[in-house]
Design an enzyme around this catalytic site. Structure first.
Site, short mmCIF file in Angstrom:
data_model
loop_
_atom_site.label_atom_id
_atom_site.label_comp_id
_atom_site.label_asym_id
_atom_site.label_seq_id
_atom_site.Cartn_x
_atom_site.Cartn_y
_atom_site.Cartn_z
N ASP A 1 0.97 -1.29 -0.04
CA ASP A 1 -0.06 0.13 0.15
C ASP A 1 0.81 1.23 0.01
OD1 ASP A 1 -2.27 1.64 0.41
OD2 ASP A 1 -1.78 1.72 2.38
N ARG B 1 -2.30 15.22 -2.24
CA ARG B 1 -3.63 14.58 -2.20
C ARG B 1 -4.49 15.81 -2.37
NH1 ARG B 1 -3.93 9.46 0.91
NH2 ARG B 1 -6.27 10.03 1.43
#
EC number: 7.6.2.1
Length: 1190
Positions: free
Chosen positions: A424, A645
Site C-alpha cells: 500500500d 492529495r
C-alpha cells in the site's frame, strides 16, 4: 462530575438527521423473518417469554481446549502428522513377537515428543484461559429487582438486563444505548479492540429513551437481527408505548469497545457471550504454511518409500535365504540355527509367510530413518527465532514505542524467499500524517515552496533546485514550527488575514467556510489554556479544519443543531462569531467519494457545502458553476505531480421548496429497515448533490516515511520485485514512485492507460459494448508493445547492456484487466518488470492483484499495509506484514508480522529472513542426513547378518539417538547460525537470492544431503566391521562380540553426525560448542550409567564401555579412523565447491578473509576483487534474464 448530566453538546440530530419518527409496520418487512428473529425484553429478563427463548449467557471462552477434551483433542492434533501415526503403530506392534526391540524403548521417545508438544499446547491455551477468566470476572453495574444498581460479574449478565457503564470501562456485551451523562444521549466510544481504529466514534440514543428520570422504569421490546459478524450494521425496531422506532448501528455499543469522554451510559443487553459481534468475528485467520514445510512433507513420504523399499528388499532376501536352509531331501544348510525346530518366523517350509513377518519387523527396525523429533525441534527453533525478531533493537521505533512483532512463527523461513512485495502507499510508504500545503481558489494557486516529493524528484533527475525555491521551502518549515501539526502552508497573500485584500476575497471566504463546516470533527477545548484540538475521523479532515482555523475561520463549538465559527469578515476585517444551523450530514464513503452538509446561515439562506474527489465532483458542477474549471484542473494535475492529495471544494444555494421535498424523501429512506436502505439513502443524496458551484481545490502532503527510498533501493538490489497498489491518481503515483526510488532514472517506464481521445469519445456516446471492445483492444495492444520492449532488452542483455523496466497501470485499465481474460498477459508483462504501480486500486482489487501474482508466479509474495482496506491483501499473500501506523491496528491484527515503519522491512527480509531461511533449510537437510546415516547402518548390519531382523544396537541406544544425542546441536544451528553478519547481509543484498531461488533447499541439495548420509553409513559400518571383526580383540584371542561392535559403531555415528554439524556451522557461540561436544559427552555418560544397571535391564550394554571398549586402544583407533573417513567426502566436496563453484555467501566470506583491515570507517574497506565482482555481475545478469523469461 460523574453521575451528573452534561449539557451543551447535543450532536444526536446531526447524526440521526433530526429524530427518528415512529413508523408503520410495513417498513419492517424483514423483522420476524429468517435472520431477524431475536426478541429482547428490555429491563425485564425474568419475563416468562424471555426465559423460554433461552439465549446463551455472557460467559466467553476463547480457548482451544477444555479440561475434558484436552487430552483427546490434543492427541488428535498430534496424530494428524503421518510420522507420528507411524510411530504409534510401531509402538503398538512392539508388544508382539515381531518387534526387534522392547516396547518401552519405542514408547519412550514417542511419549517425550508427543508430551513436549502437548505441554506447549497446554501452556499456550492456559494463557488464553487466564485472559478469559479475567474478562468473565470483570464487574459491571446491573439494575436489580430491588430497584438499585449493584455490581455483578460480566459472565452473569442476561439478555434484557439494564446496565450502567462508566467512563473508561469496556462494554460487557452488545448493548442498546438508552441514555448517557449528556442530555441528548450521546456518548463517545473507542473501538480499538474491534477494528483497530484509534479515533473516537460518536453514538447516540433515541430521543424517546434519553430521559434520565424514567430510565429505571423503562420497559420495551426490541425485535432485531440474529447474531452475526457485521460490525457496522444493525437492523432492529424498538416497540415502546405502542409505537415502533427504527434502530441503527448508532444505538449499538459493542462488547470490548470502551466508553470515552462520557461519564456514564445506560444500556440494555441485546447480544451476550458468543452471540456478540466481536465474538462472531473471532474466526481463525487463513491457515498459511511455508513452502519449505510443504516440501518437508514430500521428503517424509520419500523416506517412507525408502523405508518400504529396503524393508521389502530385506524380506525378499530373508525369504530366499530361509527357504534354502532346508533342501528338498531334508538336508540342513545352516544347521546351527536349527531350522527344523524354528518358529513360524524362521520356518523354511513357510518361507513366504516368514518373509511377510520379516517385512513387518523391518518396517519397525528401519523406523529410525524417520526423524521423530523433527517437527517438535522445528517448532522450538521457530519460536526462538520469533523471539529474536521481536527483540531486535534495530527494528524498534522509539517515537511510537513499538517493536517488531512476529505474530506467527510458522512463516519465519518464508521471509527469506520473498520474490514480490505488494505494498500500500498511504500510511505504508508515507506517514499518513497530513499537512495542508497548497490550495487553488477561484483559479488562483496559493502556497509557496516545494514539497519533499518535488525536491526528491529533482535530485533524482539531477536537476538544479532554484535557490528561491529552497528559501521558500525553508521559510515554510520555519513558519510550520509556529503552527500546530497538520498545517505547513505559507503564502503572504492570504495568511495573517491578508486574504481580505485579494480581489476574490468573497470566494476565499466561502472556500474556507466549507473547510470549517463540512466535516465530522469534534472540538475539544482545554479548560486551562483555551487551546482547541480536534478529534477527526481522518488525518485529512483534521488538516482541513486546522487550515481553516489558521487562516481565520476557527471552528470552536458544536451543539445539537448548530456549528459555531470565529470568522474574519471580509468587508471589515474584524473577527465575528457566526452560527450555522446544521440540518443534514451526507457522509463520506469509498463509493460516494465525497461528503456534504446542508446548513442554514445567519442570513437564513440554505447552503449545500460539498467536498470530494475530482473524479466525481466535476461531473456534478452546474453550467454556471464551471468558472475557472480549466485552471483548477491544471492546478490539480500539478499538485498530483508533486505527490499531493487533492479534493475539490464546491457549494450550492438551495431553494426552500426543493429542500423540503428532498428532506421528506431522505428521511423516509433513513427510517426504512430493509436491505436496500443504504442504496435509497445514496440515491436521495445524489438528487441534492448536483448543480454545484466550483470554489477550488485543496492539496495536502503525506510525507514519505524515513528511509523508504533506501529500503526500496536495497530490496531492488536483492532482486525483489516491488508492486505498489495505491488509490492515487496516475501522476501522483508516478512521482511518488520516483521520489521513493521505486522508479529510477534510467528505468524504462511502460504505461498502460485508457485515457485516450478515442475511448473518451465512445464514453460520451454511451455505447457500453463498443467501449468494452475498444478498451480490450487498447490494453491488449499496450501489453503487446510492452512485451516487445522487454524482449528486445533481453536480447541486448547478452552485451551486458541490461535494461530494467517499471510498469504503471491506471485504475480503469486495472479494473478491465482483472475482469477480462487479459490478466495472464498482464502478469506476464508485469513479472518482467522490476517495479509495478497499480493506480486507483480498491481494497478488493488489491486482494485480486495479490492473488493473481501469488498463483500466477508460484513464488512467495509479501503484502504490506497499514489500514483496514489492506486486510484482504495481507490475508491473500503468502506473508502479510502490518504497519502499526495512524490508521489503527486492523492491518496488524490481520498480519503475520508487524513493524512500525516500512524501512524495517529491509532488515526483516535481508537479515532475519535470510538467516531464518538458511537455518531452517540446513537444519531439515541435516535431520535427514543424520537419520539416514544412522538408519542405514541398521540395514547394512542386517544384510551382514543374513537379514535376521536383529538390530545392530541396544534398544535404548536407538531410542535416545534422536532425542538426546543429536537433537540439541541441530536446534542450536537453527537458532544461532549466521553465514555472514547482519551488516554484510545489508551490504551485499544479493545474498538474499539464495532464498528466492531456493538454493539451500532444492531437490538437488536435499538429495545430496541424503546421499551423504547413506555414504557415511556405508563407511561407518564396513570400516568398523572390517577393522574389528576379523582380528583378535581380547587377550585370549577372541574377536570382538556383538555388544562391542555395536558400541563402537554407534559411537562412530554419534561422533560423525555431531562433527558434521560443527563443520556445517558458520558462526560458533559457546552454546553451540556446549551442545555439540556436550551431546557426545552425554552419550558416554549414558553408557556408563546405563551399563552399570543390572544386566536384566541393560542387557547388551552391561559394563560394555567401562570393562571392554574404554580400555581397548583398537576401539579408539577405529573410532578416529571411521569418523575421519566418514567426514572426508563432505569435506572434499565443500573444498571443491568453495574453490570452483562458490555459493553467494562463500564469495562474501572469502572477501572478508582477504580484504585489508578496516580503517576509519564502519564499512568494509576496499572494493571486491575482480573475480568476485565478475561473479556477482554474472549472477545479476542471470537473475535479470530469469525474471524476463518467467
Amino acid at each position: 462530575m460523574a453521575g451528573e448530566r452534561r449539557k451543551g453538546m447535543k450532536l444526536s440530530k446531526l447524526y440521526s438527521f433530526k429524530c427518528f419518527k415512529p413508523f408503520s409496520k410495513e417498513d419492517h418487512s424483514q423483522i420476524g423473518s429468517k435472520g431477524y428473529s431475536r426478541v429482547v425484553f428490555c429491563n425485564d429478563p425474568d419475563n416468562p417469554e424471555a426465559i423460554q427463548l433461552n439465549y446463551s449467557g455472557n460467559y466467553v471462552s476463547t480457548t482451544k481446549y477444555t479440561a475434558t477434551n484436552f487430552i483427546p483433542k490434543s492427541l488428535f492434533e498430534q496424530f494428524r502428522r503421518v510420522a507420528n501415526i507411524y510411530f504409534l503403530v510401531v509402538a503398538f506392534v512392539s508388544f508382539s513377537p515381531l518387534a526387534p526391540y522392547t516396547a518401552p524403548s519405542v514408547l519412550a521417545p514417542l511419549l517425550i515428543v508427543i508430551g513436549a508438544t502437548m505441554v506447549k499446547e497446554g501452556v499456550e491455551d492456559w494463557r488464553r484461559r487466564k485472559q478469559d477468566i479475567e474478562a468473565n470476572n470483570r464487574k459491571v453495574e446491573v439494575y436489580s429487582k430491588n430497584r438499585t444498581f449493584g455490581e455483578t460479574k460480566w459472565k452473569n449478565l442476561r439478555v434484557g438486563d439494564l446496565v450502567k457503564v462508566h467512563k473508561d470501562e469496556y462494554f460487557p456485551a452488545d448493548l442498546l444505548l438508552l441514555s448517557s451523562s449528556y442530555e441528548d444521549g450521546i456518548c463517545y466510544v473507542e473501538t480499538m479492540n474491534l477494528d483497530g481504529e484509534t479515533n473516537l466514534k460518536l453514538k447516540h440514543a433515541l430521543e424517546i429513551t434519553s430521559d434520565e428520570e424514567s430510565i429505571k422504569n423503562f420497559r420495551a421490546v426490541v425485535k432485531c437481527e440474529d447474531p452475526n459478524e457485521h460490525l457496522y450494521s444493525f437492523v432492529g425496531t424498538l416497540h415502546f408505548e405502542g409505537k415502533q422506532y427504527a434502530l441503527s448501528p448508532q444505538q449499538l455499543l459493542l462488547r470490548d469497545s470502551k466508553l470515552k469522554n462520557t461519564d456514564y451510559v445506560h444500556g440494555v443487553v441485546v447480544f451476550t457471550g458468543h452471540d456478540t459481534k466481536v465474538m462472531q468475528n473471532a474466526t481463525d485467520p487463513p491457515s498459511k504454511r511455508s513452502k519449505i514445510e510443504k516440501k518437508m512433507d514430500k521428503i517424509i513420504y520419500i523416506l517412507f518409500s525408502i523405508l518400504i523399499v529396503i524393508a521389502f528388499t530385506g524380506s525378499v532376501f530373508f525369504g530366499i535365504t530361509t527357504r534354502r536352509d532346508m533342501s528338498d531331501n531334508g538336508k540342513l544348510r545352516r544347521w546351527y540355527l536349527r531350522p527344523d525346530q524354528s518358529t513360524v518366523f524362521f520356518d523354511p517350509g513357510r518361507a513366504v509367510l516368514a518373509a511377510l513377518f520379516h517385512f513387518l519387523t523391518a518396517l519397525m527396525l528401519y523406523g529410525y530413518l524417520i526423524p521423530i523429533s523433527l517437527y517438535v525441534s522445528i517448532e522450538v527453533v521457530k519460536v526462538l527465532q520469533s523471539i529474536f525478531i521481536n527483540q531486535d533493537q534495530e527494528m524498534y521505533h522509539e517515537e511510537t514505542d513499538r517493536p517488531a512483532h512476529a505474530r506467527t512463527s510458522n512463516l519465519n523461513e518464508e521471509l527469506g524467499q520473498v520474490d514480490t512485495i505488494l505494498s500500500d502507499k498511504t500510511g505504508t510508504l508515507t506517514c499518513n500524517s497530513m499537512e495542508f500545503v497548497k490550495c487553488s481558489i477561484s483559479g488562483t494557486a496559493y502556497g509557496r515552496g516545494m514539497t519533499e516529493v518535488e525536491m526528491a524528484l529533482r535530485k533524482q533527475r539531477g536537476m538544479i533546485i532554484p535557490q528561491e525555491e529552497v528559501d521558500d521551502h525553508d521559510s515554510k518549515k520555519a513558519n510550520a514550527k509556529k503552527s500546530v501539526k497538520g498545517f505547513n502552508f505559507w503564502d503572504e497573500r492570504i495568511v495573517d488575514g491578508q486574504w481580505i485584500n485579494q480581489p476574490n476575497a468573497e470566494l476565499i471566504q466561502k472556500f474556507f467556510r466549507v473547510l470549517a463546516i463540512c466535516h465530522t470533527a469534534i472540538p475539544d477545548v482545554n479548560g486551562d489554556t483555551g487551546e482547541i484540538t480536534y478529534e477527526a475521523e481522518s488525518p485529512d479532515e483534521a488538516a482541513f479544519v486546522i487550515a481553516a482555523r489558521e487562516l481565520g475561520f476557527e471552528f470552536f463549538a458544536r451543539s445539537q443543531t448548530n456549528i459555531s465559527l470565529h470568522e474574519i469578515d471580509h468587508m471589515t476585517g474584524e473577527k465575528v462569531d457566526r452560527v450555522y444551523e446544521l440540518l443534514h450530514f451526507l457522509e463520506f464513503s469509498s463509493s460516494r467519494k465525497r461528503m456534504s452538509v446542508i446548513v442554514r446561515n445567519p442570513e437564513n439562506r440554505l447552503l449545500l457545502l460539498s467536498k470530494g474527489a475530482d473524479s466525481v465532483m466535476f461531473e456534478r458542477l452546474a453550467k454556471h458553476g464551471r468558472q475557472n474549471e480549466k485552471e483548477t484542473k491544471e492546478h490539480i494535475k500539478k499538485y498530483a505531480e508533486a505527490g499531493l492529495r487533492t479534493l475539490v471544494i464546491t457549494y450550492r444555494e438551495l431553494d426552500e421548496d426543493e429542500y423540503r421535498i428532498w428532506e421528506e424523501e431522505f428521511l423516509k429512506a433513513k427510517t426504512l429497515v430493509s436491505e436496500d436502505r443504504d442504496a435509497l439513502i445514496d440515491a436521495a443524496a445524489n438528487k441534492i448533490e448536483k448543480d454545484l458551484i466550483l470554489l477550488g481545490s485543496t492539496a495536502v502532503e503525506d510525507k514519505l516515511q524515513k528511509g523508504v527510498s533506501d529500503c526500496i533501493e536495497k530490496l531492488s538490489q536483492a532482486g525483489v520485485k516491488i508492486w505498489v497498489l495505491t488509490g492515487d491518481k496516475t501522476e501522483t503515483a508516478i512521482n511518488i514512485g520516483y521520489a521513493c526510488s521505486l522508479l529510477r532514472e534510467g528505468m524504462k517506464m511502460i504505461l498502460i492507460t485508457l485515457d485516450s481521445s478515442d475511448i473518451e469519445a465512445l464514453e460520451k456516446q454511451g455505447d457500453k459494448e463498443a467501449i468494452a471492445k475498444a478498451c480490450f483492444q487498447s490494453i491488449k495492444k499496450q501489453i503487446r508493445e510492452g512485451m516487445s520492449q522487454t524482449d528486445a532488452a533481453t536480447d541486448n542483455s547478452e552485451k551486458d547492456n541490461l535494461e530494467i523496466f517499471g510498469l504503471v497501470i491506471d485504475g480503469k485499465s486495472l479494473t478491465f484487466v482483472l475482469d477480462t481474460k487479459l490478466d495472464k498477459k498482464f502478469l506476464e508483462l508485469a513479472i518482467r518488470c522490476n517495479s509495478v504501480i497499480c493506480c486507483r486500486s480498491s481494497p478488493k482489487q488489491k486482494a485480486l492483484v495479490t492473488r493473481l501474482v501469488k498463483n500466477g508466479t508460484g513464488r512467495t509474495t509479501l503484502a504490506v499495509g497499514d489500514g483496514a482496506n489492506d486486510v484482504g491483501m495481507l490475508q491473500e499473500a503468502d506473508i502479510g506484514v502490518g504497519i502499526s501506523g495512524a490508521e489503527g491496528m486492523q492491518a496488524v491484527m490481520a498480519s503475520d508480522f508487524a513493524i512500525a515503519q516500512f524501512r524495517f522491512l529491509e532488515r526483516l527480509l535481508l537479515v532475519h529472513g535470510h538467516w531464518c531461511y538458511r537455518r531452517i533449510a540446513i537444519m531439515i537437510c541435516y535431520f535427514f542426513y543424520k537419520n539416514l546415516a544412522f538408519g542405514f547402518t541398521l540395514f547394512w548390519y542386517e544384510a551382514y547378518a543374513s537379514f535376521s531382523g536383529k538390530p545392530a544396537y541396544n534398544d535404548w541406544y536407538m531410542s535416545c539417538y534422536n532425542v538426546f544425542f543429536t537433537s540439541l546441536p541441530v536446534i542450536a544451528l537453527g537458532v544461532f547460525d549466521q553465514d555472514v553478519s547482519a551488516r554484510l547481509c545489508l551490504k551485499y543484498p544479493l545474498l538474499y537470492q539464495e532464498g528466492v531461488q531456493n538454493i539451500l533447499f532444492s531437490w538437488e541439495r536435499i538429495l545430496g544431503w541424503m546421499f551423504n548420509g547413506i555414504i557415511s553409513s556405508m563407511i561407518i559400518f564396513f570400516l568398523t566391521i572390517n577393522t574389528m571383526a576379523a582380528q583378535a580383540f581380547r587377550i585370549d584371542g577372541k574377536v570382538a562380540d556383538y555388544s562391542v561392535l555395536g558400541v563402537t559403531m554407534y559411537s562412530s555415528v554419534v561422533w560423525t553426525v555431531n562433527i558434521q554439524m560443527a563443520i556445517s556451522i558458520n558462526y560458533f557461540t559457546w552454546i553451540q560448542h556446549c551442545f555439540i561436544w556436550g551431546s557426545i559427552g552425554v552419550w558416554y555418560l549414558f553408557l556408563v550409567i546405563y551399563g552399570s544397571l543390572p544386566p536384566t535391564f541393560s542387557t547388551t550394554a552391561f559394563q560394555v564401555f567401562v570393562e571392554t571398549s574404554a580400555p581397548s586402544p583398537i576401539c579408539w583407533l577405529t573410532l578416529v579412523l571411521v569418523v575421519f573417513s566418514a567426514l572426508l567426502p563432505y569435506f572434499s566436496y565443500r573444498a571443491f565447491q568453495i574453490k570452483f563453484r562458490p555459493m553467494y555467501h562463500d564469495i562474501i566470506v572469502e572477501q572478508r578473509r582477504t580484504e585489508r583491515p578496516e580503517t576509519g570507517t564502519s564499512d568494509v574497506a576496499g572494493d571486491l576483487p575482480v573475480q568476485v565482482e565478475f561473479t556477482l555481475n554474472h549472477l545479476r545478469a542471470n537473475l535479470s534474464r530469469r525474471d524476463s523469461w518467467n
